[in-house]
Design a protein around this motif. Structure first.
Motif, mmCIF file in Angstrom:
data_model
loop_
_atom_site.group_PDB
_atom_site.id
_atom_site.type_symbol
_atom_site.label_atom_id
_atom_site.label_comp_id
_atom_site.label_asym_id
_atom_site.label_seq_id
_atom_site.Cartn_x
_atom_site.Cartn_y
_atom_site.Cartn_z
ATOM 1 N N VAL A 264 0.836 -1.199 0.000
ATOM 2 C CA VAL A 264 0.000 0.000 0.000
ATOM 3 C C VAL A 264 0.872 1.251 0.000
ATOM 4 C CG1 VAL A 264 -1.646 1.340 1.372
ATOM 5 C CG2 VAL A 264 -1.979 -1.112 1.100
ATOM 6 N N LEU A 265 1.926 1.250 0.813
ATOM 7 C CA LEU A 265 2.843 2.389 0.849
ATOM 8 C C LEU A 265 3.558 2.568 -0.482
ATOM 9 C CD1 LEU A 265 4.445 2.020 4.410
ATOM 10 C CD2 LEU A 265 2.766 3.722 3.669
ATOM 11 N N SER A 266 3.930 1.461 -1.096
ATOM 12 C CA SER A 266 4.647 1.553 -2.375
ATOM 13 C C SER A 266 3.743 2.092 -3.480
ATOM 14 C CB SER A 266 5.189 0.182 -2.765
ATOM 15 O OG SER A 266 4.131 -0.739 -3.011
ATOM 16 N N ARG A 267 2.416 1.793 -3.425
ATOM 17 C CA ARG A 267 1.497 2.320 -4.432
ATOM 18 C C ARG A 267 1.227 3.795 -4.221
ATOM 19 N NH1 ARG A 267 -3.784 -0.929 -5.600
ATOM 20 N NH2 ARG A 267 -4.327 -0.001 -3.592
ATOM 21 N N GLY A 268 1.215 4.232 -2.969
ATOM 22 C CA GLY A 268 0.999 5.641 -2.692
ATOM 23 C C GLY A 268 -0.432 6.024 -2.413
ATOM 24 N N TYR A 269 -1.336 5.078 -2.282
ATOM 25 C CA TYR A 269 -2.715 5.378 -1.894
ATOM 26 C C TYR A 269 -3.310 4.148 -1.226
ATOM 27 C CZ TYR A 269 -4.258 2.815 -6.080
ATOM 28 O OH TYR A 269 -4.473 1.847 -7.024
ATOM 29 N N PHE A 270 -4.357 4.376 -0.413
ATOM 30 C CA PHE A 270 -4.900 3.312 0.444
ATOM 31 C C PHE A 270 -5.747 2.335 -0.372
ATOM 32 C CE2 PHE A 270 -7.052 1.590 4.231
ATOM 33 C CZ PHE A 270 -5.951 1.450 5.061
ATOM 34 N N GLY A 271 -6.921 2.756 -0.766
ATOM 35 C CA GLY A 271 -7.748 1.960 -1.662
ATOM 36 C C GLY A 271 -8.244 0.644 -1.072
ATOM 37 N N LEU A 272 -8.701 -0.229 -1.979
ATOM 38 C CA LEU A 272 -9.252 -1.523 -1.583
ATOM 39 C C LEU A 272 -8.181 -2.425 -0.967
ATOM 40 C CD1 LEU A 272 -11.697 -3.419 -1.553
ATOM 41 C CD2 LEU A 272 -11.042 -4.181 -3.847
ATOM 42 N N LEU A 273 -6.953 -2.308 -1.454
ATOM 43 C CA LEU A 273 -5.871 -3.121 -0.897
ATOM 44 C C LEU A 273 -5.606 -2.747 0.555
ATOM 45 C CD1 LEU A 273 -3.851 -5.349 -1.651
ATOM 46 C CD2 LEU A 273 -2.210 -3.550 -2.234
ATOM 47 N N TYR A 313 -2.251 5.095 6.675
ATOM 48 C CA TYR A 313 -2.939 6.035 5.793
ATOM 49 C C TYR A 313 -2.270 7.411 5.823
ATOM 50 C CZ TYR A 313 -6.667 8.935 3.871
ATOM 51 O OH TYR A 313 -7.385 9.830 3.122
ATOM 52 N N ILE A 314 -1.974 7.899 7.038
ATOM 53 C CA ILE A 314 -1.340 9.226 7.130
ATOM 54 C C ILE A 314 0.144 9.156 6.779
ATOM 55 C CG2 ILE A 314 -2.985 9.998 8.866
ATOM 56 C CD1 ILE A 314 -0.860 9.544 10.995
ATOM 57 N N ALA A 315 0.719 7.932 6.741
ATOM 58 C CA ALA A 315 2.133 7.800 6.377
ATOM 59 C C ALA A 315 2.340 7.893 4.866
ATOM 60 C CB ALA A 315 2.689 6.472 6.890
ATOM 61 N N ILE A 316 1.267 7.669 4.086
ATOM 62 C CA ILE A 316 1.390 7.683 2.627
ATOM 63 C C ILE A 316 1.890 9.031 2.111
ATOM 64 C CG2 ILE A 316 0.035 7.593 0.495
ATOM 65 C CD1 ILE A 316 -1.598 5.352 1.752
ATOM 66 N N PRO A 317 1.336 10.179 2.562
ATOM 67 C CA PRO A 317 1.889 11.465 2.083
ATOM 68 C C PRO A 317 3.364 11.649 2.418
ATOM 69 C CG PRO A 317 -0.249 11.783 3.128
ATOM 70 C CD PRO A 317 0.155 10.375 3.405
ATOM 71 N N THR A 318 3.792 11.125 3.568
ATOM 72 C CA THR A 318 5.213 11.214 3.927
ATOM 73 C C THR A 318 6.071 10.463 2.931
ATOM 74 O OG1 THR A 318 4.607 11.350 6.272
ATOM 75 C CG2 THR A 318 6.880 10.784 5.758
ATOM 76 N N VAL A 319 5.607 9.280 2.525
ATOM 77 C CA VAL A 319 6.344 8.490 1.543
ATOM 78 C C VAL A 319 6.405 9.210 0.210
ATOM 79 C CG1 VAL A 319 6.359 6.316 0.255
ATOM 80 C CG2 VAL A 319 5.807 6.320 2.688
ATOM 81 N N ILE A 320 5.271 9.805 -0.195
ATOM 82 C CA ILE A 320 5.233 10.499 -1.484
ATOM 83 C C ILE A 320 6.161 11.707 -1.477
ATOM 84 C CG2 ILE A 320 3.740 11.806 -3.042
ATOM 85 C CD1 ILE A 320 1.447 10.003 -2.187
ATOM 86 N N ARG A 321 6.121 12.481 -0.383
ATOM 87 C CA ARG A 321 7.013 13.648 -0.294
ATOM 88 C C ARG A 321 8.463 13.218 -0.316
ATOM 89 N NH1 ARG A 321 3.171 15.502 3.506
ATOM 90 N NH2 ARG A 321 4.476 14.708 5.195
ATOM 91 N N SER A 322 8.758 12.083 0.326
ATOM 92 C CA SER A 322 10.132 11.590 0.331
ATOM 93 C C SER A 322 10.589 11.246 -1.074
ATOM 94 C CB SER A 322 10.240 10.362 1.238
ATOM 95 O OG SER A 322 11.539 9.831 1.199
#
Length: 386
Positions: A264-273, A313-322
């Motif tokens: 999920v983190l690697s995709r960059g969004y939460f979704g059904l997975l 879920y809130i960690a996803i934006p951190t990954v994207i910014r990184s």
């Protein structure tokens, strides 16, 4: 004549020191270790009155047996007071003490029948194997009903109350100079920390958060502080696994949910997975605590699973910014590339496909988008946008 012998040879002991050992939270090996350490100091001194203030919210059954062994090493007069909260206490714990004090509202449970504690049912409410202490405060046969630890200690010294285990009574005055000290004894800081994390909810929450921090460290480049904190949380929470009989088969399912969350983190969004990962995560917690020796609050357990999922879920934006800020040269090379729009994640983000790879990019509020159409990647304020 035989019944008179204990009375004729009863000994009155003058107490010089009052030691109160507090049992708070979950009664576990943390308390037993502290009790054994204390027993080595006073086991030959019978002028020490040893009192256990029992206020445990839950108990490991093996700790009851360990308590019996530890109390055998204490030759001093032993007393227990259950309170101040309305708690449930086993009869097998009370029978190890010379003097027993119960606060109103205490529930005494026994597998031997309610008559095992003398005439307790004559003044209190007995149902099945439980006794609810609801009588007035006072001294009864084999036990006292008092609302505070101070009143309990005062009655032990001022009234001629015989021991339940041996021909003995106590004599002391708390306000006089004959009492050298009144000492409250607690487990060490590390033992109290172990007792605190023995709660199933805290154990699960710390364990799952530890792996979540390590997973986030794989994507968000940094000095490794998150991974270090995560490793500490995992090591601390796993200390309680053996004592409380954790079902280790649930750990395999937990690790599988961790892999899904990493995806999920690697995709960059939460979704059904992400929702699937949440369901697998909570299923693993149900299996892990299926044979737990402590009571498990399933409502709080479900809430802990939601907290973990929300963390991802809130960690996803951190990954994207990184990704966008740590490799600007790679981002620049994608500018003016043609991508295929796969999905609109929200009002500001979209999932696109470039050369077989999926990327999460920004969208413009002023444009309308059609799925499966091709768009050109642009750079705006350090972000990729279509």
């Amino acid at each position: 004549m035989i019944k008179l012998l204990p009375i004729l040879f009863s000994v009155v002991i003058n107490i010089a020191n009052v030691n109160i050992f507090e049992i708070e939270g979950i009664f576990s090996s943390g308390h037993i270790n502290a009790l054994n350490r204390y027993a080595e100091e006073i086991k030959v001194d019978e002028q020490n009155l040893f009192i256990v203030q029992y206020n445990a919210s839950d108990i490991n059954s093996s700790s009851v047996e360990d308590l019996q062994v530890a109390l055998k090493n204490i030759n001093a007069p032993k007393a227990i007071w259950v309170g101040p909260n309305k708690r449930e206490v086993k009869m097998s714990i009370l029978k190890n003490f010379d003097f027993v004090g119960l606060s109103p509202g205490t529930v005494v449970t026994t597998e031997e029948g309610v008559n095992a504690f003398g005439s307790i049912c004559e003044f209190n409410t007995c149902t099945g194997s439980d006794v609810l202490i609801d009588t007035e405060e006072g001294v009864y046969q084999g036990y006292l009903v008092v609302g505070s630890i101070g009143a309990f200690v005062e009655k032990l010294g001022s009234q001629d109350i015989p021991s339940r285990l041996r021909p003995m009574s106590l004599s002391f005055n708390l306000s006089s100079e004959e009492i050298d000290q009144i000492r409250f004894i607690k487990p060490s800081l590390f033992e109290r920390f172990y007792i605190a994390i023995s709660s199933p909810v805290f154990t699960y929450l710390f364990f799952a958060l530890g792996f979540a921090l390590i997973g986030l460290e794989l994507f968000a480049i940094g000095p490794g502080l998150m991974a270090f904190i995560g490793a500490l949380l995992i090591s601390f929470s796993s200390m309680t696994f053996y004592e409380y009989n954790l079902n280790y088969s649930g750990l395999i399912i937990f690790l599988f949910s961790l892999l899904i969350f990493i995806k999920v983190l690697s995709r960059g969004y939460f979704g059904l997975l992400g929702i699937t990962a949440l369901i697998v995560l909570h299923s693993s917690s149900l299996i892990m605590f299926s044979n737990y020796l402590l009571q498990v609050n399933h409502f709080l357990l479900a809430g802990s699973s939601l907290v973990i999922a929300f963390f991802y879920y809130i960690a996803i934006p951190t990954v994207i910014r990184s990704r966008l800020t740590t490799d600007t040269s790679a981002m620049t090379s994608l500018v003016n590339s043609e991508v295929i729009l796969l999905e609109l994640i929200n009002n500001n983000q979209a999932l696109v496909k470039l050369n077989g790879k999926k990327l999460v990019v920004e969208t413009s509020k002023n444009n309308s988008y059609i799925l499966k159409n091709e768009y050109e990647l642009l750079e705006e304020d350090g972000k990729l946008i279509i």
